[in-house]
Design an enzyme around this catalytic site. Structure first.
Site, PDB file in Angstrom:
ATOM      1  N   TYR A   1       0.715  -1.336  -0.074  1.00 32.24           N
ATOM      2  CA  TYR A   1       0.041  -0.131  -0.048  1.00 32.24           C
ATOM      3  C   TYR A   1       0.836   1.173   0.016  1.00 32.24           C
ATOM      4  O   TYR A   1       0.259   2.196   0.010  1.00 32.24           O
ATOM      5  CB  TYR A   1      -0.934  -0.098   1.157  1.00 32.24           C
ATOM      6  CG  TYR A   1      -1.908  -1.191   1.039  1.00 32.24           C
ATOM      7  CD1 TYR A   1      -3.028  -1.244   0.066  1.00 32.24           C
ATOM      8  CD2 TYR A   1      -1.792  -2.300   2.153  1.00 32.24           C
ATOM      9  CE1 TYR A   1      -3.830  -2.097   0.233  1.00 32.24           C
ATOM     10  CE2 TYR A   1      -2.782  -3.416   2.090  1.00 32.24           C
ATOM     11  CZ  TYR A   1      -3.692  -3.393   1.281  1.00 32.24           C
ATOM     12  OH  TYR A   1      -4.421  -4.528   0.893  1.00 32.24           O
TER      13      TYR A   1
ATOM     14  N   ASN B   1     -13.477   3.229  -1.310  1.00 29.58           N
ATOM     15  CA  ASN B   1     -12.712   2.067  -1.225  1.00 29.58           C
ATOM     16  C   ASN B   1     -13.190   1.305   0.238  1.00 29.58           C
ATOM     17  O   ASN B   1     -12.865   1.652   1.182  1.00 29.58           O
ATOM     18  CB  ASN B   1     -11.043   2.374  -0.789  1.00 29.58           C
ATOM     19  CG  ASN B   1     -10.185   1.276  -0.690  1.00 29.58           C
ATOM     20  OD1 ASN B   1     -10.695   0.174  -0.849  1.00 29.58           O
ATOM     21  ND2 ASN B   1      -8.882   1.623  -0.844  1.00 29.58           N
TER      22      ASN B   1
ATOM     23  N   HIS C   1      -9.361   0.900  -5.509  1.00 30.48           N
ATOM     24  CA  HIS C   1      -8.446   0.010  -4.720  1.00 30.48           C
ATOM     25  C   HIS C   1      -6.970   0.635  -4.890  1.00 30.48           C
ATOM     26  O   HIS C   1      -6.521   1.157  -5.971  1.00 30.48           O
ATOM     27  CB  HIS C   1      -8.579  -1.402  -5.259  1.00 30.48           C
ATOM     28  CG  HIS C   1      -9.847  -1.967  -4.913  1.00 30.48           C
ATOM     29  ND1 HIS C   1     -10.197  -2.336  -3.694  1.00 30.48           N
ATOM     30  CD2 HIS C   1     -10.495  -2.439  -5.792  1.00 30.48           C
ATOM     31  CE1 HIS C   1     -11.231  -2.858  -3.691  1.00 30.48           C
ATOM     32  NE2 HIS C   1     -11.661  -2.925  -5.174  1.00 30.48           N
ATOM     33  N   ILE C   2      -6.000   0.532  -3.901  1.00 28.93           N
ATOM     34  CA  ILE C   2      -4.815   1.098  -3.814  1.00 28.93           C
ATOM     35  C   ILE C   2      -3.947   0.003  -4.857  1.00 28.93           C
ATOM     36  O   ILE C   2      -3.111   0.463  -5.607  1.00 28.93           O
ATOM     37  CB  ILE C   2      -4.479   1.231  -2.423  1.00 28.93           C
ATOM     38  CG1 ILE C   2      -5.123   2.521  -1.788  1.00 28.93           C
ATOM     39  CG2 ILE C   2      -2.708   1.865  -2.511  1.00 28.93           C
ATOM     40  CD1 ILE C   2      -5.100   2.424  -0.095  1.00 28.93           C
TER      41      ILE C   2
ATOM     42  N   ARG D   1      -9.811 -11.562  -3.839  1.00 29.74           N
ATOM     43  CA  ARG D   1      -9.762 -10.154  -4.113  1.00 29.74           C
ATOM     44  C   ARG D   1     -10.172 -10.055  -5.496  1.00 29.74           C
ATOM     45  O   ARG D   1     -10.355  -8.818  -5.921  1.00 29.74           O
ATOM     46  CB  ARG D   1      -8.525  -9.558  -3.875  1.00 29.74           C
ATOM     47  CG  ARG D   1      -7.991  -9.630  -2.511  1.00 29.74           C
ATOM     48  CD  ARG D   1      -6.734  -8.778  -2.141  1.00 29.74           C
ATOM     49  NE  ARG D   1      -5.915  -9.382  -1.018  1.00 29.74           N
ATOM     50  CZ  ARG D   1      -6.300  -9.002   0.279  1.00 29.74           C
ATOM     51  NH1 ARG D   1      -7.033  -8.177   0.556  1.00 29.74           N
ATOM     52  NH2 ARG D   1      -5.443  -9.601   1.324  1.00 29.74           N
TER      53      ARG D   1
END
Ligand code: DQA
Length: 139
Positions: free
Chosen positions: A22, A72, A98-99, A109
């Site tokens: 991240y 998010n 999303h990062i 995911r």
């Protein structure tokens, strides 16, 4: 435009949380620079670890006259029908961000139960995903 950024669970400590995924920049200083970059917009921020609080904030956004939401939902993106229903229930366009590039990560995911109710999805550009989402409201 009046825009609301909503960050879901585990997104309060960006910069310290798994920085290899991240990044190292903390969200508060990123938010400051985002607000400076887009002075023409009124950008507000809400973060919660709780699904129900996120649902409530999405509904409240209609009373608060937001033009757009940047969401998010963190891990709730993959599981939360309640947040999906909230997004579907309001008349405000929601851009999901999303990062990380969720498609380059674990299989769980890859599923996003909220995305189909959103205007679009931006994933994998680090914190720049939020900047791109703000820009998308000008399109
Ligand atoms: C995330 C991706 C999700 O899979 C994860 O649970 C997060 C962050 C992202 O921004 O990359 O909490 O939404």
């Amino acid at each position: 435009m009046k825009l609301l950024i909503i960050n879901g669970p585990n997104l309060g400590n960006i910069g310290r949380r798994e920085p290899e995924i991240y990044g190292h920049e903390d969200f508060d200083s990123f938010l400051d620079s985002l607000k400076k970059e887009f002075r023409e917009h009124e950008i507000h921020y809400f973060q919660s670890h709780h699904e129900g609080e996120i649902v409530a904030k999405i509904h409240k956004a209609t009373e608060e006259n937001y033009d757009g939401i940047i969401l998010n939902a963190g891990a709730y993106s993959h599981t939360s029908y309640a947040i999906r229903d909230a997004v579907a229930a309001i008349g405000i366009p929601v851009v999901m961000v999303h990062i990380s590039n969720v498609y380059a990560r674990e299989n769980f995911r890859h599923e996003n139960v909220i995305a189909a109710k959103c205007k679009g999805v931006i994933t994998g550009f680090g914190l720049k995903s939020y900047e791109l989402a703000v820009r998308s409201y000008a399109v």
